[in-house]
Scaffold this motif. Structure first.
Motif, PDB file in Angstrom:
ATOM      1  N   LEU A  45       0.815  -1.203   0.000  1.00 32.58           N
ATOM      2  CA  LEU A  45       0.000   0.000   0.000  1.00 32.58           C
ATOM      3  C   LEU A  45       0.853   1.259   0.000  1.00 32.58           C
ATOM      4  CD1 LEU A  45      -2.804  -1.070   2.521  1.00 32.58           C
ATOM      5  CD2 LEU A  45      -2.865  -1.114   0.016  1.00 32.58           C
ATOM      6  N   ALA A  46       1.995   1.202   0.683  1.00 30.68           N
ATOM      7  CA  ALA A  46       2.885   2.367   0.709  1.00 30.68           C
ATOM      8  C   ALA A  46       3.527   2.602  -0.658  1.00 30.68           C
ATOM      9  CB  ALA A  46       3.969   2.163   1.772  1.00 30.68           C
ATOM     10  N   MET A  47       3.882   1.542  -1.357  1.00 26.49           N
ATOM     11  CA  MET A  47       4.540   1.675  -2.661  1.00 26.49           C
ATOM     12  C   MET A  47       3.593   2.231  -3.720  1.00 26.49           C
ATOM     13  SD  MET A  47       7.793   0.612  -2.532  1.00 26.49           S
ATOM     14  CE  MET A  47       8.278  -0.114  -4.076  1.00 26.49           C
ATOM     15  N   VAL A  48       2.340   1.838  -3.683  1.00 23.56           N
ATOM     16  CA  VAL A  48       1.400   2.230  -4.741  1.00 23.56           C
ATOM     17  C   VAL A  48       0.542   3.413  -4.315  1.00 23.56           C
ATOM     18  CG1 VAL A  48       1.341  -0.116  -5.645  1.00 23.56           C
ATOM     19  CG2 VAL A  48      -0.375   0.595  -3.974  1.00 23.56           C
ATOM     20  N   SER A  49       0.941   4.116  -3.298  1.00 20.08           N
ATOM     21  CA  SER A  49       0.177   5.281  -2.865  1.00 20.08           C
ATOM     22  C   SER A  49       0.112   6.304  -3.999  1.00 20.08           C
ATOM     23  CB  SER A  49       0.819   5.913  -1.620  1.00 20.08           C
ATOM     24  OG  SER A  49       0.173   7.119  -1.287  1.00 20.08           O
ATOM     25  N   GLU A  50      -1.066   6.900  -4.174  1.00 18.12           N
ATOM     26  CA  GLU A  50      -1.253   7.846  -5.273  1.00 18.12           C
ATOM     27  C   GLU A  50      -0.541   9.165  -5.027  1.00 18.12           C
ATOM     28  OE1 GLU A  50      -5.555   9.603  -3.805  1.00 18.12           O
ATOM     29  OE2 GLU A  50      -5.458   8.145  -5.439  1.00 18.12           O
ATOM     30  N   ARG A  51       0.076   9.327  -3.878  1.00 19.47           N
ATOM     31  CA  ARG A  51       0.842  10.553  -3.626  1.00 19.47           C
ATOM     32  C   ARG A  51       2.093  10.606  -4.484  1.00 19.47           C
ATOM     33  NH1 ARG A  51       1.742  10.929   2.691  1.00 19.47           N
ATOM     34  NH2 ARG A  51       1.887   8.658   2.456  1.00 19.47           N
ATOM     35  N   TRP A  52       2.630   9.448  -4.859  1.00 21.65           N
ATOM     36  CA  TRP A  52       3.828   9.415  -5.716  1.00 21.65           C
ATOM     37  C   TRP A  52       3.716   8.415  -6.876  1.00 21.65           C
ATOM     38  CZ3 TRP A  52       4.496   9.382  -0.311  1.00 21.65           C
ATOM     39  CH2 TRP A  52       4.263   8.144   0.298  1.00 21.65           C
ATOM     40  N   SER A  53       2.601   7.779  -7.014  1.00 11.34           N
ATOM     41  CA  SER A  53       2.406   6.867  -8.139  1.00 11.34           C
ATOM     42  C   SER A  53       1.052   7.155  -8.770  1.00 11.34           C
ATOM     43  CB  SER A  53       2.475   5.407  -7.666  1.00 11.34           C
ATOM     44  OG  SER A  53       2.205   4.518  -8.726  1.00 11.34           O
ATOM     45  N   ALA A  54       1.059   7.461 -10.057  1.00 10.48           N
ATOM     46  CA  ALA A  54      -0.184   7.777 -10.764  1.00 10.48           C
ATOM     47  C   ALA A  54      -1.125   6.572 -10.758  1.00 10.48           C
ATOM     48  CB  ALA A  54       0.113   8.200 -12.194  1.00 10.48           C
ATOM     49  N   THR A  55      -2.431   6.840 -10.808  1.00  8.01           N
ATOM     50  CA  THR A  55      -3.428   5.760 -10.688  1.00  8.01           C
ATOM     51  C   THR A  55      -3.491   4.864 -11.917  1.00  8.01           C
ATOM     52  OG1 THR A  55      -5.123   7.300 -11.476  1.00  8.01           O
ATOM     53  CG2 THR A  55      -4.850   7.079  -9.090  1.00  8.01           C
ATOM     54  N   HIS A  56      -2.861   5.273 -13.022  1.00  8.95           N
ATOM     55  CA  HIS A  56      -2.870   4.395 -14.196  1.00  8.95           C
ATOM     56  C   HIS A  56      -1.739   3.361 -14.158  1.00  8.95           C
ATOM     57  CE1 HIS A  56      -0.050   7.645 -15.492  1.00  8.95           C
ATOM     58  NE2 HIS A  56       0.628   6.601 -15.950  1.00  8.95           N
ATOM     59  N   VAL A  57      -0.818   3.472 -13.203  1.00  7.38           N
ATOM     60  CA  VAL A  57       0.304   2.519 -13.105  1.00  7.38           C
ATOM     61  C   VAL A  57      -0.225   1.183 -12.580  1.00  7.38           C
ATOM     62  CG1 VAL A  57       2.534   2.049 -12.052  1.00  7.38           C
ATOM     63  CG2 VAL A  57       1.941   4.390 -12.733  1.00  7.38           C
ATOM     64  N   PRO A  58      -0.060   0.092 -13.329  1.00  4.10           N
ATOM     65  CA  PRO A  58      -0.653  -1.198 -12.941  1.00  4.10           C
ATOM     66  C   PRO A  58       0.176  -1.943 -11.909  1.00  4.10           C
ATOM     67  CG  PRO A  58       0.459  -1.437 -15.044  1.00  4.10           C
ATOM     68  CD  PRO A  58       0.600   0.012 -14.649  1.00  4.10           C
ATOM     69  N   VAL A  59      -0.490  -2.911 -11.262  1.00  2.01           N
ATOM     70  CA  VAL A  59       0.154  -3.774 -10.271  1.00  2.01           C
ATOM     71  C   VAL A  59      -0.075  -5.229 -10.672  1.00  2.01           C
ATOM     72  CG1 VAL A  59       0.247  -4.501  -7.852  1.00  2.01           C
ATOM     73  CG2 VAL A  59      -0.176  -2.101  -8.427  1.00  2.01           C
ATOM     74  N   LEU A  60       0.999  -5.981 -10.839  1.00  3.16           N
ATOM     75  CA  LEU A  60       0.934  -7.414 -11.123  1.00  3.16           C
ATOM     76  C   LEU A  60       1.333  -8.176  -9.869  1.00  3.16           C
ATOM     77  CD1 LEU A  60       0.755  -9.934 -13.001  1.00  3.16           C
ATOM     78  CD2 LEU A  60       3.166  -9.505 -13.577  1.00  3.16           C
ATOM     79  N   VAL A  61       0.455  -9.049  -9.384  1.00  4.22           N
ATOM     80  CA  VAL A  61       0.739  -9.872  -8.212  1.00  4.22           C
ATOM     81  C   VAL A  61       1.010 -11.291  -8.700  1.00  4.22           C
ATOM     82  CG1 VAL A  61      -0.114 -10.752  -6.021  1.00  4.22           C
ATOM     83  CG2 VAL A  61      -0.737  -8.447  -6.760  1.00  4.22           C
TER      84      VAL A  61
END
Length: 415
Positions: free
Chosen positions: A342-358
């Motif tokens: 959650l800290a890595m993908v926070s929208e404060r420094w990561s745009a919401t269009h950046v995807p996450v692959l688990v």
């Protein structure tokens, strides 16, 4: 010349099939018919037409079309065989009708129970048999049970193929529509059908100026029994290593440049939360011993987690995140890295269009594993405000690795 007693067509056939002649006689057929024996009468027009048609079929069957003579014994045997064939067909039709009627007479619950053993593709085929079967296979509870049964075996669930999402928003879609929308099998078939359009789009994007995408790989799966995934990707996979690149943010962000089988390149930066010696310690707390983030407490003593400034700067340049978890049932590390994710993908420094692959990883294919739906629930991925996908991955067979990276690369091109 054709001379027989004047009888209706059906009656003539019955007479010829049930009363054998004492001897074979030759009958000659001509355009006109005349009376030439005692009680033998002239055929009426309908009977004559039937008899001409019958003899023509008999000659065609015997392969003797030109000969005008017909053996009455052979004609009788022909009619007997035709009668037996019709009787068999009648019995088959009655038997089929009885079987269908028996099935239709079963209670609806019994028929639903029978159909519940079929797969989704079998149900779709069965719906085309008749109207009754269509109504049965459209039952909402039937597809609800099928969805509950099959979702545990799905090897991929995404942000737009998550059945729980449609249920939470009280969607008007039926369970069948939700199943077909979320099923990985259907998604794969749709992707294959659109392969031509996808290839053309990829070719056009090839001529556009673009930068090499940067992917950041992290997670507890890199520090457990599945830590061999990185070495497998680098040394024994479909990807070709073409170089290395340095980190730009105080030692954070360096990694390798890889080339996919399709020819596209991407930069991969692998991030470990601690040194090797620290990672090997038993019962290590990832939240408090993590070199990427710091713990903050508010006035009420509640803890929150925030990335260090150099990691924040690095995340602003990342085009896609890869979060690796160990999906072995005995491994409790799935939720252990949730705060880090959650800290890595926070929208404060990561745009919401950046995807996450688990990548839900196990060491050896065929061993027990947590299903994708459980991973989605444990990581609370439905709450993310960005594209995400959970995909099963096996280190020994590299299953799911290429497909996952391909999806990630496609998502980065849609921003």
């Amino acid at each position: 010349m054709l001379a027989v007693q004047a009888l209706p067509c059906r009656q003539m056939e019955n007479v010829l099939t049930k009363q054998p002649l004492s001897q074979n006689r030759t009958v000659e057929l001509s355009e006109s018919t005349q009376i030439f024996e005692g009680d033998v009468t002239l055929l009426d027009q309908n009977s004559a037409f039937y008899f001409k048609h019958l003899i023509k079929k008999y000659r065609r069957q015997m392969g003797d079309v030109d000969n005008s003579n017909v053996c009455s014994g052979g004609l009788q045997q022909y009619l007997i065989k035709q009668g037996e064939k019709k009787e068999r067909q009648r019995l088959e039709r009655e038997s089929t009708g009885q079987e269908q009627s028996r099935f239709e007479q079963l209670p609806v619950d019994v028929r639903l129970h029978i159909f519940s053993f079929l797969t989704a593709s079998d149900l779709c085929r069965s719906s085309r048999v008749c109207r009754s079967w269509y109504d049965i296979t459209e039952d909402n509870l039937l597809w609800a049970g099928l969805l509950e049964r099959d979702i545990k075996h799905w090897n991929m669930i995404g942000h737009n193929t998550n059945p729980a999402m449609y249920k939470e928003v009280n969607s008007d879609w039926s369970n069948k529509e939700i199943y077909l929308r979320c099923s990985p099998e259907v998604t794969k078939l749709m992707h294959q059908q659109n392969a031509l359009f996808s290839n053309i789009s990829s070719m056009l994007r090839y001529f556009l100026p673009k930068k090499t995408p940067l992917f950041a790989m992290f997670g507890p799966g890199l520090e457990s029994n599945t830590s061999g995934l990185v070495r497998k990707i680098m040394e024994d996979s479909e990807f070709q290593s073409v170089g290395m690149f340095p980190g730009k943010f105080e030692g954070v962000g360096g990694g390798f440049t890889l080339k996919s089988p399709a020819g596209s390149q991407f930069n991969l930066s692998v991030m470990y939360s601690a040194s090797k010696r620290e990672r090997e310690q038993a019962n290590r707390d990832r939240n408090h011993g993590n070199k990427f983030m710091r713990v903050k407490k508010n006035t009420e003593g509640e803890e929150s987690y925030e990335l260090l400034p150099n990691v924040q700067d690095f995340c602003r340049t990342v085009d896609g995140f890869i979060y690796v978890v160990d999906s072995s049932p005995s491994c409790p590390a799935v939720e252990s890295g949730l705060n880090e994710l959650l800290a890595m993908v926070s929208e404060r420094w990561s745009a919401t269009h950046v995807p996450v692959l688990v990548l839900s990883t196990i060491v050896q294919a065929g061993t027990p594993r947590l299903p994708c739906c459980d991973i989605v629930e444990r990581l609370k991925l439905a709450d993310l405000n960005r594209p995400w996908q959970v995909r099963d991955c096996s280190i020994d067979t590299r299953e799911g690795v290429l497909e996952g990276f391909t999806w990630l690369a496609e998502q980065t091109q849609r921003k």
